[in-house]
Design a protein around this motif. Structure first.
Motif, PDB file in Angstrom:
ATOM      1  N   UNK A  34       0.776  -1.231   0.000  1.00 49.23           N
ATOM      2  CA  UNK A  34       0.000   0.000   0.000  1.00 49.23           C
ATOM      3  C   UNK A  34       0.810   1.286   0.000  1.00 49.23           C
ATOM      4  N   UNK A  35       2.137   1.196  -0.166  1.00 47.02           N
ATOM      5  CA  UNK A  35       2.952   2.413  -0.219  1.00 47.02           C
ATOM      6  C   UNK A  35       2.836   3.066  -1.600  1.00 47.02           C
ATOM      7  N   UNK A  36       2.985   4.378  -1.640  1.00 47.52           N
ATOM      8  CA  UNK A  36       3.082   5.094  -2.914  1.00 47.52           C
ATOM      9  C   UNK A  36       4.542   5.049  -3.343  1.00 47.52           C
ATOM     10  N   UNK A  37       4.824   4.319  -4.422  1.00 45.03           N
ATOM     11  CA  UNK A  37       6.208   4.073  -4.836  1.00 45.03           C
ATOM     12  C   UNK A  37       6.461   4.714  -6.198  1.00 45.03           C
ATOM     13  N   UNK A  38       7.560   5.466  -6.293  1.00 44.13           N
ATOM     14  CA  UNK A  38       7.973   6.105  -7.543  1.00 44.13           C
ATOM     15  C   UNK A  38       9.341   5.537  -7.915  1.00 44.13           C
ATOM     16  N   UNK A  39       9.365   4.705  -8.940  1.00 38.05           N
ATOM     17  CA  UNK A  39      10.629   4.117  -9.383  1.00 38.05           C
ATOM     18  C   UNK A  39      11.184   4.945 -10.535  1.00 38.05           C
ATOM     19  N   UNK A  40      12.275   5.657 -10.276  1.00 34.55           N
ATOM     20  CA  UNK A  40      12.865   6.554 -11.275  1.00 34.55           C
ATOM     21  C   UNK A  40      14.145   5.944 -11.829  1.00 34.55           C
ATOM     22  N   UNK A  41      14.168   5.654 -13.112  1.00 39.40           N
ATOM     23  CA  UNK A  41      15.388   5.202 -13.801  1.00 39.40           C
ATOM     24  C   UNK A  41      15.904   6.405 -14.582  1.00 39.40           C
ATOM     25  N   UNK A  42      16.859   7.113 -13.990  1.00 42.29           N
ATOM     26  CA  UNK A  42      17.363   8.359 -14.573  1.00 42.29           C
ATOM     27  C   UNK A  42      18.604   8.063 -15.409  1.00 42.29           C
ATOM     28  N   UNK A  43      18.693   8.702 -16.580  1.00 42.58           N
ATOM     29  CA  UNK A  43      19.792   8.423 -17.510  1.00 42.58           C
ATOM     30  C   UNK A  43      20.549   9.711 -17.852  1.00 42.58           C
ATOM     31  N   UNK A  44      21.411  10.184 -16.942  1.00 43.01           N
ATOM     32  CA  UNK A  44      22.117  11.452 -17.202  1.00 43.01           C
ATOM     33  C   UNK A  44      23.037  11.400 -18.409  1.00 43.01           C
ATOM     34  N   UNK A  45      23.616  10.238 -18.714  1.00 40.80           N
ATOM     35  CA  UNK A  45      24.528  10.158 -19.864  1.00 40.80           C
ATOM     36  C   UNK A  45      23.766  10.161 -21.183  1.00 40.80           C
ATOM     37  N   UNK A  46      22.503   9.754 -21.137  1.00 36.79           N
ATOM     38  CA  UNK A  46      21.687   9.693 -22.354  1.00 36.79           C
ATOM     39  C   UNK A  46      20.977  11.010 -22.631  1.00 36.79           C
ATOM     40  N   UNK A  47      20.419  11.611 -21.570  1.00 36.55           N
ATOM     41  CA  UNK A  47      19.654  12.854 -21.734  1.00 36.55           C
ATOM     42  C   UNK A  47      19.775  13.643 -20.437  1.00 36.55           C
TER      43      UNK A  47
END
Length: 266
Positions: A34-47
């Motif tokens: 029941x948690x609010x989960x935000x999975x962020x896959x961040x790509x600094x080398x790509x964009x």
């Protein structure tokens, strides 16, 4: 104690396969609870522009109660003082390290907040971090038996023998000489940790070095350790990711969620 409701899971292009698998399982299990989960896959080398936007969302828009970071994701996204942005956040951060400490190009050389914690896959790495990275106040090992294999098998699983052999060939000759001496010591003393073997090797050849030089040697040998492990466990190699044990995973997540944990230095 503040209630944890919103959680951000952070990974990037350099996150290991084991780390991505861990993040995926964490997201599933937390959402089921029941948690609010935000999975962020961040790509600094790509964009980099999108990466900055996504990263800024954490503190400005999502405002989570807990941030779980895999393999120091986005550690190179830094403020003008060249300190990682998430060191300046007022959000408790859990860093989960699926590689050995010397494998990270940028490690925690900055003072970590007391509300930050690091968890190591290989138990011996806890002592290494406490010894050589004294600005990291809270270091623990991940729950024993979290995977259906021993920690080094999980840690080194994503490397192929061919890839490791190619990296070994790029080492300078003097390092190859040290490596051969190290391997001889490791074969004589079965069960010795890689780091203890390195220290004994340097002692035997009479090489006195300071902490920075010693850490450089470990960094240069980062492909040697998994290569030696694979040679010793040639018959045990498999191609698939190891399986996370769900019951133990639940216990690990419970530990992450306790944001009133005891600070190591206090």
């Amino acid at each position: 104690m503040k209630q944890v409701n919103k959680i951000v899971l952070l990974s990037d292009e350099n996150t290991s396969k084991v780390g991505l698998n861990f993040i995926e399982r964490t997201e599933k299990l937390l959402e089921e609870r029941g948690f609010a989960v935000y999975s962020l896959r961040i790509r600094p080398m790509e964009d980099i522009a999108d990466a900055i936007y996504q990263f800024d969302r954490i503190d400005l828009e999502i405002k989570p109660d807990l941030l779980i970071v895999a393999d120091f994701a986005c550690i190179k996204m830094q403020c003008p003082e060249e300190e990682p942005f998430y060191n300046n956040m007022a959000i408790p951060v859990v860093h989960v390290l699926f590689r050995r400490p010397w494998e990270y190009e940028v490690f925690m050389i900055w003072r970590c907040n007391f509300i930050n914690r690091c968890y190591c896959l290989v138990p011996e790495d806890v002592e290494h971090i406490l010894t050589y990275y004294r600005r990291v106040p809270n270091v623990k090992k991940l729950q024993e038996g979290l995977w259906d294999a021993e920690p080094r098998a999980v840690c080194y699983g994503e490397h192929t023998r061919q890839e490791l052999e190619e990296k070994y060939e790029l080492l300078p000759d003097y390092m190859k000489t040290i490596v051969k001496r190290w391997m001889a010591i490791m074969r004589r003393k079965e069960g010795m940790s890689e780091e203890v073997g390195v220290k004994q090797c340097l002692q035997e050849i009479g090489f006195a070095c300071n902490e920075a030089e010693y850490l450089d040697i470990l960094y240069m040998m980062q492909s040697v350790f998994p290569l030696y492990y694979k040679e010793c466990h040639r018959n045990e190699e498999g191609g698939a990711l190891f399986t996370i044990q769900e019951e133990i995973m639940h216990r690990q997540l419970e530990e992450f969620l306790k944001i009133d944990f005891e600070v190591t230095l206090l």
